[in-house]
Design a protein around this motif. Structure first.
Motif, PDB file in Angstrom:
ATOM      1  N   LYS A 165       0.837  -1.195   0.000  1.00  0.00           N
ATOM      2  CA  LYS A 165       0.000   0.000   0.000  1.00  0.00           C
ATOM      3  C   LYS A 165       0.870   1.243   0.000  1.00  0.00           C
ATOM      4  N   TYR A 195       0.158   5.219  -0.017  1.00  0.00           N
ATOM      5  CA  TYR A 195      -0.899   6.234   0.063  1.00  0.00           C
ATOM      6  C   TYR A 195      -0.609   7.384  -0.896  1.00  0.00           C
ATOM      7  N   ASP A 196      -1.667   8.119  -1.234  1.00  0.00           N
ATOM      8  CA  ASP A 196      -1.493   9.348  -2.024  1.00  0.00           C
ATOM      9  C   ASP A 196      -0.480  10.202  -1.286  1.00  0.00           C
ATOM     10  N   VAL A 255      -9.969   0.348   2.020  1.00  0.00           N
ATOM     11  CA  VAL A 255      -8.751   0.975   1.520  1.00  0.00           C
ATOM     12  C   VAL A 255      -8.348   0.223   0.253  1.00  0.00           C
TER      13      VAL A 255
HETATM   14  P1  ADP Z   1      -6.904   5.432  -0.580  1.00  0.00           P
HETATM   15  O1  ADP Z   1      -5.784   5.457  -1.588  1.00  0.00           O
HETATM   16  O2  ADP Z   1      -7.004   4.147   0.148  1.00  0.00           O
HETATM   17  O3  ADP Z   1      -8.210   5.904  -1.122  1.00  0.00           O
HETATM   18  P2  ADP Z   1      -6.011   7.988   0.343  1.00  0.00           P
HETATM   19  O4  ADP Z   1      -4.529   8.016   0.189  1.00  0.00           O
HETATM   20  O5  ADP Z   1      -6.849   8.601  -0.744  1.00  0.00           O
HETATM   21  O6  ADP Z   1      -6.476   6.486   0.572  1.00  0.00           O
HETATM   22  O7  ADP Z   1      -6.330   8.688   1.730  1.00  0.00           O
HETATM   23  C1  ADP Z   1      -7.639   8.722   2.281  1.00  0.00           C
HETATM   24  C2  ADP Z   1      -7.790   9.991   3.108  1.00  0.00           C
HETATM   25  O8  ADP Z   1      -7.014   9.993   4.328  1.00  0.00           O
HETATM   26  C3  ADP Z   1      -7.358  11.190   2.322  1.00  0.00           C
HETATM   27  O9  ADP Z   1      -8.391  12.150   2.368  1.00  0.00           O
HETATM   28  C4  ADP Z   1      -6.123  11.661   3.023  1.00  0.00           C
HETATM   29  O10 ADP Z   1      -6.059  13.082   3.001  1.00  0.00           O
HETATM   30  C5  ADP Z   1      -6.303  11.229   4.468  1.00  0.00           C
HETATM   31  N1  ADP Z   1      -4.956  11.101   5.117  1.00  0.00           N
HETATM   32  C6  ADP Z   1      -3.813  11.613   4.639  1.00  0.00           C
HETATM   33  N2  ADP Z   1      -2.777  11.357   5.423  1.00  0.00           N
HETATM   34  C7  ADP Z   1      -3.237  10.629   6.456  1.00  0.00           C
HETATM   35  C8  ADP Z   1      -2.613  10.033   7.601  1.00  0.00           C
HETATM   36  N3  ADP Z   1      -1.306  10.103   7.871  1.00  0.00           N
HETATM   37  N4  ADP Z   1      -3.388   9.317   8.444  1.00  0.00           N
HETATM   38  C9  ADP Z   1      -4.710   9.215   8.188  1.00  0.00           C
HETATM   39  N5  ADP Z   1      -5.356   9.783   7.125  1.00  0.00           N
HETATM   40  C10 ADP Z   1      -4.628  10.475   6.255  1.00  0.00           C
END
Ligand code: ADP
Ligand code: ADP
Length: 226
Positions: A11, A13-14, A54
């Motif tokens: 995984k 994340y963005d 997720v």
């Molecule tokens: P996915 O790729 O699974 O859809 P995302 O990367 O889009 O997940 O993130 C989901 C949301 O959580 C976004 O709106 C993001 O801004 C928020 N987020 C960002 N950083 C964190 C963090 N460190 N912990 C929790 N949530 C976060």
């Protein structure tokens, strides 16, 4: 077949943060399995991917042999999930929070009502059944989430840090409840950052740190190495 099979799960994340760096996990049917690790290790991310909250970046997840990418609707029926955040409608009564969930699985109302009564009684929430769920204490809300997760009588119950912030007495009674479910055949997976919790309850354990599985063994074998 395994209840849960995860292979080379990644995984990102963005923003680029790599929360899971290619993990492998197998959980046998009937097991009581702990995913132990410090805050930020990737436990919630793993749970989130298991229940499709997720999106994974790469890897494979199967639930009783069903690849979640091929048939998530089928895979989902096996799972009951208790996430960390309270995510029920706080204006619904305790009873309705549980019964509403049954609607998503097409469970007839009469059966849903019977099961709601059974689980709310077992979790010591029956006196609160007509109270709006926002009125409950933290520990009661946690137990409500457990009752709700059981409404379709899933094969596997996944609990994300179920006793975080719960006092020791309530923690013990929640442990007893979960242990009993496992003895009746439900596969249990819980995440925790307390070794003691894993030790008290679980049979097998994986330790996750910084998105990698660093140990995957039985509790007995782990305790011998400490
Ligand atoms: P996915 O790729 O699974 O859809 P995302 O990367 O889009 O997940 O993130 C989901 C949301 O959580 C976004 O709106 C993001 O801004 C928020 N987020 C960002 N950083 C964190 C963090 N460190 N912990 C929790 N949530 C976060
Ligand atoms: P744990 O449950 O073990 O505490 P998490 O799976 O919640 O760990 O988080 C693993 C790592 O991924 C943490 O560093 C966290 O900040 C980051 N993270 C979690 N959710 C997001 C998100 N939506 N966007 C970006 N980073 C995230």
């Amino acid at each position: 077949t395994y209840a849960i099979e995860i292979s080379d799960l990644k995984k990102r994340y963005d923003g680029g943060f790599e929360a899971l760096k290619g993990i492998d996990l197998k959980v046998k049917k009937g097991d009581f399995f702990a995913l132990l690790g410090p805050n930020g290790a990737g436990k919630s991310t793993t749970i989130g991917i298991l229940c499709s909250l997720v999106n994974k970046t790469a890897g494979k997840v199967s639930i009783f042999g069903t690849d979640v990418d091929h048939d998530f609707a089928k895979a989902k029926k096996y799972l009951g999930v208790v996430p960390q955040e309270f995510n029920f409608n706080v204006f619904e009564t305790v009873f309705n929070v549980v019964v509403t969930q049954a609607g998503f699985y097409g469970i007839p109302k009469a059966i849903a009502a019977q099961r709601a009564e059974k689980y709310l009684k077992q979790l010591d929430l029956w006196e609160k059944k007509d109270v709006q769920s926002r009125m409950l204490s933290g520990g009661m809300k946690r137990r409500l989430m457990i009752a709700r997760a059981l409404i379709h009588e899933p094969e596997v119950l996944i609990l994300d840090e179920p006793t975080a912030g719960v006092d020791i007495e309530l923690r013990r009674s929640m442990w007893a409840f979960i242990k009993n479910l496992n003895e009746q055949g439900t596969t249990i997976i819980l995440t925790t950052h307390y070794l003691e919790e894993a030790e008290q309850l679980c049979r097998n354990i994986a330790i996750i740190n910084a998105g990698e599985i660093v140990e995957n063994t039985s509790i007995k074998a782990l305790l011998k190495t400490l």
